[in-house]
Design an enzyme around this catalytic site. Structure first.
Site, PDB file in Angstrom:
ATOM      1  N   GLU A   1      41.968  52.195  43.518  1.00 23.66           N
ATOM      2  CA  GLU A   1      42.751  51.190  42.804  1.00 23.66           C
ATOM      3  C   GLU A   1      42.029  50.744  41.536  1.00 23.66           C
ATOM      4  O   GLU A   1      40.865  50.342  41.580  1.00 23.66           O
ATOM      5  CB  GLU A   1      42.999  49.975  43.711  1.00 23.66           C
ATOM      6  CG  GLU A   1      43.853  48.887  43.084  1.00 23.66           C
ATOM      7  CD  GLU A   1      45.312  49.291  42.923  1.00 23.66           C
ATOM      8  OE1 GLU A   1      46.007  48.685  42.073  1.00 23.66           O
ATOM      9  OE2 GLU A   1      45.766  50.206  43.633  1.00 23.66           O
ATOM     10  N   ASP A   2      42.728  50.811  40.417  1.00 26.85           N
ATOM     11  CA  ASP A   2      42.280  50.261  39.135  1.00 26.85           C
ATOM     12  C   ASP A   2      40.904  50.757  38.687  1.00 26.85           C
ATOM     13  O   ASP A   2      40.069  49.983  38.221  1.00 26.85           O
ATOM     14  CB  ASP A   2      42.317  48.727  39.181  1.00 26.85           C
ATOM     15  CG  ASP A   2      43.722  48.197  38.946  1.00 26.85           C
ATOM     16  OD1 ASP A   2      44.629  49.013  38.707  1.00 26.85           O
ATOM     17  OD2 ASP A   2      43.925  46.980  39.014  1.00 26.85           O
TER      18      ASP A   2
ATOM     19  N   LYS B   1      46.498  43.572  46.849  1.00 25.20           N
ATOM     20  CA  LYS B   1      47.190  44.810  47.209  1.00 25.20           C
ATOM     21  C   LYS B   1      47.409  44.876  48.711  1.00 25.20           C
ATOM     22  O   LYS B   1      48.482  45.260  49.198  1.00 25.20           O
ATOM     23  CB  LYS B   1      46.346  46.002  46.756  1.00 25.20           C
ATOM     24  CG  LYS B   1      47.108  47.307  46.667  1.00 25.20           C
ATOM     25  CD  LYS B   1      47.804  47.424  45.331  1.00 25.20           C
ATOM     26  CE  LYS B   1      48.380  48.788  45.105  1.00 25.20           C
ATOM     27  NZ  LYS B   1      48.910  48.953  43.756  1.00 25.20           N
TER      28      LYS B   1
ATOM     29  N   TYR C   1      50.308  38.268  44.035  1.00 23.19           N
ATOM     30  CA  TYR C   1      49.921  39.479  43.316  1.00 23.19           C
ATOM     31  C   TYR C   1      50.386  39.355  41.867  1.00 23.19           C
ATOM     32  O   TYR C   1      50.269  38.287  41.273  1.00 23.19           O
ATOM     33  CB  TYR C   1      50.481  40.720  44.029  1.00 23.19           C
ATOM     34  CG  TYR C   1      49.735  41.982  43.656  1.00 23.19           C
ATOM     35  CD1 TYR C   1      48.354  42.075  43.851  1.00 23.19           C
ATOM     36  CD2 TYR C   1      50.385  43.068  43.106  1.00 23.19           C
ATOM     37  CE1 TYR C   1      47.656  43.217  43.496  1.00 23.19           C
ATOM     38  CE2 TYR C   1      49.691  44.222  42.762  1.00 23.19           C
ATOM     39  CZ  TYR C   1      48.321  44.283  42.953  1.00 23.19           C
ATOM     40  OH  TYR C   1      47.633  45.413  42.594  1.00 23.19           O
TER      41      TYR C   1
ATOM     42  N   ASN D   1      53.379  46.375  31.446  1.00 18.14           N
ATOM     43  CA  ASN D   1      53.175  44.999  31.906  1.00 18.14           C
ATOM     44  C   ASN D   1      52.114  44.334  31.045  1.00 18.14           C
ATOM     45  O   ASN D   1      51.235  45.018  30.504  1.00 18.14           O
ATOM     46  CB  ASN D   1      52.724  44.997  33.376  1.00 18.14           C
ATOM     47  CG  ASN D   1      53.874  45.258  34.323  1.00 18.14           C
ATOM     48  OD1 ASN D   1      54.903  44.607  34.240  1.00 18.14           O
ATOM     49  ND2 ASN D   1      53.696  46.221  35.218  1.00 18.14           N
TER      50      ASN D   1
ATOM     51  N   ASP E   1      46.865  55.007  43.671  1.00 18.87           N
ATOM     52  CA  ASP E   1      48.184  54.410  43.473  1.00 18.87           C
ATOM     53  C   ASP E   1      48.536  54.280  41.998  1.00 18.87           C
ATOM     54  O   ASP E   1      49.703  54.386  41.629  1.00 18.87           O
ATOM     55  CB  ASP E   1      48.243  53.036  44.146  1.00 18.87           C
ATOM     56  CG  ASP E   1      49.627  52.434  44.082  1.00 18.87           C
ATOM     57  OD1 ASP E   1      50.579  53.105  44.503  1.00 18.87           O
ATOM     58  OD2 ASP E   1      49.756  51.298  43.598  1.00 18.87           O
ATOM     59  N   ASP E   2      47.546  54.063  41.134  1.00 15.14           N
ATOM     60  CA  ASP E   2      47.818  53.928  39.702  1.00 15.14           C
ATOM     61  C   ASP E   2      48.400  55.213  39.128  1.00 15.14           C
ATOM     62  O   ASP E   2      49.232  55.175  38.214  1.00 15.14           O
ATOM     63  CB  ASP E   2      46.542  53.561  38.945  1.00 15.14           C
ATOM     64  CG  ASP E   2      45.913  52.294  39.486  1.00 15.14           C
ATOM     65  OD1 ASP E   2      46.598  51.271  39.521  1.00 15.14           O
ATOM     66  OD2 ASP E   2      44.736  52.340  39.889  1.00 15.14           O
TER      67      ASP E   2
ATOM     68  N   ARG F   1      39.323  48.785  35.357  1.00 18.82           N
ATOM     69  CA  ARG F   1      40.555  48.708  34.566  1.00 18.82           C
ATOM     70  C   ARG F   1      41.556  47.881  35.365  1.00 18.82           C
ATOM     71  O   ARG F   1      42.496  48.403  35.934  1.00 18.82           O
ATOM     72  CB  ARG F   1      41.116  50.100  34.289  1.00 18.82           C
ATOM     73  CG  ARG F   1      42.272  50.103  33.280  1.00 18.82           C
ATOM     74  CD  ARG F   1      43.085  51.383  33.371  1.00 18.82           C
ATOM     75  NE  ARG F   1      43.661  51.584  34.680  1.00 18.82           N
ATOM     76  CZ  ARG F   1      44.798  51.011  35.098  1.00 18.82           C
ATOM     77  NH1 ARG F   1      45.449  50.173  34.333  1.00 18.82           N
ATOM     78  NH2 ARG F   1      45.260  51.279  36.302  1.00 18.82           N
TER      79      ARG F   1
END
Length: 719
Positions: free
Chosen positions: A388-389, A296, A213, A573, A411-412, A278
């Protein structure tokens, strides 16, 4: 029976091989694993003959379709020993030394690559469109010589049959810095044998999770079409709108590694889905973003205990932007190995927000509604659906639309917020180790969030609505500086409603774009950075301002005596984007700052003390939260679950973590932390009457029940 027989650790009232983790039936003795049951094996067996059984047929009641116990002779009848009655159950623990000896032995045994029967269903709709155009994954590989060469090279390299062999091979790539090849190796290993793959990861998670990951998966997604492709992963293209149920049915029936019940019906616990809009901080990667839901779900398995055969990664292929829509300015859409549909996304500006959103995601016949409705119809209402994303402009409104209708979360937004709050509570434990009410202690802090993206907005929302922190103690900046609004809300520096809700009331009379000035005026105890595009923005002057406003005088010694150490998190990050490095945080503050980072930072030694900063990463939240919600058959996932999950993470800190000044537990405790989180979530779901399955009255009962449900790779065996 074979001399060594291994089974996946599942409970059965029938005779099914040997007790969990043992290599053979020790006759006349009782054993129990760490679970509270054991089996007494009769010392006398009676011969029974079974006729007309084809060679290779499995024997036993084991739940796994990969039972290693088979007939291997060619005649039509075979004679073997079997007990005539079920074993009795006792509760006698196996000695610790014996358990360790068994584990050591099993760890070095070959793991057979047992391929399930090949499905007769041929995939077409559920493949990425450019792959489907070539007819199959194999044809896709072969149409470019370099791609075929990479496939052949991995076939030649990935020869391991034990976790130790696999570690040796993958480390050979890691040691010379070839992380992308290490990633490709692990994907090949997972395709070859999920049990061998995850047994390998569980031996050294700290080594292999960064390969499978973040940070490696970012580069993997930027080059995803150039990497060998495997069957895992379903693509829902907008070209197939109106047929999403058919697409999902095709995938689960064609994929050999999807768990199916005795009637052949697929059984799924969770789906992670993205549109690639994203990916991490890399921008729009479209269908190449499949690496994210796949990776994930690796963490769901390794950390959370999900059976990988009961999980499904999905990409909703809604198009892809040009090179201006990804941070590296890569021409992905026109790449000859781009796998998705080669067209722009269909977007429009939302009249309420003025933001650019994906047009096909909204309305009663939207692609999101069609997908979620089809998933529920096929896999049931308790199948978790995790966003997700998605681009932030879509992420917030989509969560608002579906969170009360389906078992889903983002989750983001929510997971990242939860782990940030977990880190803050961990920091409060470092400041006041005797503190027992961590949620209550949040109310006494003053927060400054630098950056108004989904991560910080999610955190500030969780602190206020579930932590009870007053808005007067919550402050946030955007590119215009500290966000403010007039008392009636008609004017201000906010860009959307989420920013407006937490804007400072009243016009500002200082330089609000100067972070040092903002710190001096707000006097925060906690500074949280998640800007993403402004590395090293927490300068020495900012750190010194944080120290000054958290002491009674300018003297650093007073900070030590009063325990008022400022909290500074740099959550952006990758490491190159961090607002502040660990080295600078500890050096500039002489070890007084309590520091956490979004990416892993090396330990720092100041004045003879070594600080090992905690990585404030949502891997500590989503595996356990999702597992708990699925196992108790939750109806929905309210924000309260994320607050109790955060508290469970902070309470997982032990003396070793606190001595190292970590705000988050160390990486080798990920499964333990996930179990603690899952337990907290289940207890809260039962308290709120938001679940259909009751798992126990007390924390120990719930934890024991959850532990028994956590999947582990089938122990090594040799047929």
């Amino acid at each position: 029976f074979s001399e060594r027989t291994m089974y996946q650790p599942t409970y059965s009232t029938g005779y099914s091989g040997v007790p969990h983790g043992l290599s053979a039936w020790p006759q006349g003795h009782t054993y129990a694993n760490t679970d509270p049951i054991g089996m007494t094996i009769p010392s006398t067996f009676t011969t029974t003959t079974y006729s007309n059984i084809p060679p290779g047929s499995p024997i036993g009641y084991g739940a796994s379709p990969y039972s290693p116990l088979t007939f291997d002779a060619q005649s039509e009848a075979r004679t073997f020993e079997a007990p005539q009655s079920l074993p009795t159950f006792k509760s006698e623990p196996i000695p610790a030394a014996a358990l360790q000896a068994i584990r050591d032995y099993n760890a070095n045994q070959p793991v057979p690559v047992v391929q399930p029967p090949t499905s007769k269903v041929r995939r077409n709709l559920s493949l990425a469109k450019q792959v489907a155009a070539h007819g199959s994954i194999e044809a896709w590989h072969n149409h470019v010589p370099e791609q075929a060469a990479r496939v052949a090279m991995l076939d030649a390299i990935c020869t391991a049959t034990t976790p130790d062999e696999a570690l040796l091979q993958v480390k050979a790539m890691i040691d010379v810095g070839n992380y992308l090849w290490a990633y490709m190796y692990m994907r090949k290993l997972a395709h070859k044998s999920v049990d061998l793959c995850y047994a390998t990861v569980l031996k050294e998670p700290a080594t292999l999770l960064p390969v499978m990951y973040t940070p490696t998966v970012g580069e993997a997604c930027q080059k995803f079409g150039m990497l060998p492709m495997y069957p895992r992963g379903c693509y829902l293209s907008i070209q197939d709108k109106g047929r999403f149920k058919e697409v999902l049915e095709e995938y689960v029936m064609a994929c050999n590694n999807v768990f199916k019940d005795a009637n052949g019906k697929p059984q799924l616990d969770c789906i992670v889905f993205s549109d690639g809009g994203r990916i991490l901080g890399l921008g729009d990667l479209g269908a190449w973003g499949m690496g994210i839901p796949v990776g994930k779900l690796d963490l769901y398995t390794v950390c959370g205990g999900f059976d990988p055969r009961r999980t499904l990664p999905i990409i909703i292929d809604a198009g892809i932007g040009d090179r201006q829509h990804n941070t590296a300015r890569l021409n992905i859409r026109d790449h000859p190995l781009y796998t998705g549909i080669k067209r722009d996304r269909i977007t429009h500006r939302c009249s309420e927000r003025g933001t650019l959103i994906n047009s096909l995601y909204y309305g009663p016949d939207s692609v999101i509604t069609e997908f979620m409705s089809a998933a529920r119809e096929l896999f049931g209402k308790h199948c978790l659906l995790q966003f997700e994303d998605f681009n932030s402009n879509d992420a917030f409104p989509l969560l608002d639309i579906y969170r009360s209708k389906y078992l889903c979360y983002n989750d983001d937004i929510q997971g990242t917020a939860s782990v940030a709050v977990a880190g803050i509570m961990g920091a409060l434990k470092l400041k006041c180790p005797q503190e027992t009410n961590l949620i209550g202690a949040l109310k006494r802090q003053t927060f400054l969030f630098h950056g108004a993206g989904s991560a910080n907005l999610g955190s500030i929302n969780l602190l206020h609505k579930e932590g009870g922190v007053p808005k007067s103690r919550l402050h946030i900046t955007n590119s215009r500086g500290l966000i403010w609004k007039t008392e009636d809300g008609s004017e201000g520096s906010y860009r959307n409603d989420e920013q407006k809700e937490y804007a400072h009331v009243g016009k500002l009379d200082f330089q609000s774009r100067n972070l040092v000035e903002v710190v001096k005026h707000i006097q925060p105890t906690c500074l949280i950075g998640a800007v993403g595009v402004d590395p090293d923005c927490f300068t020495k002057e900012v750190v010194e301002a944080m120290l000054d406003c958290n002491t009674e005088t300018d003297g650093r010694q007073i900070a030590r005596k009063t325990g008022e150490r400022p909290i500074i998190f740099a959550l952006s990050n990758p490491k190159t984007q961090a607002e502040l490095t660990a080295q600078n945080a500890y050096a500039w503050s002489e070890g007084q700052v309590i520091y956490g980072s979004g990416t892993q930072m090396d330990p720092v030694t100041i004045a003879g003390r070594t600080f090992s900063p905690g990585q404030v990463n949502n891997v500590y939240i989503f595996p356990g939260l999702s597992f708990g919600a699925c196992m108790c058959k939750a109806h929905s996932i309210p924000d309260r679950f994320f607050m109790v999950a955060a508290e469970a993470v902070a309470n997982s800190l032990d003396s070793e973590d606190m001595e190292a000044d970590r705000v988050i537990p160390r990486r080798d405790k990920l499964r333990e932390v996930a179990l603690n989180v899952a337990t907290a979530v289940v207890l809260e779901a039962q308290k709120m009457k938001l679940c259909d399955a009751f798992l126990g009255q007390t924390e120990p009962e719930v934890k024991c029940n959850l532990r028994s449900k956590m999947w582990s790779p089938s122990p090594a065996s040799k047929i």
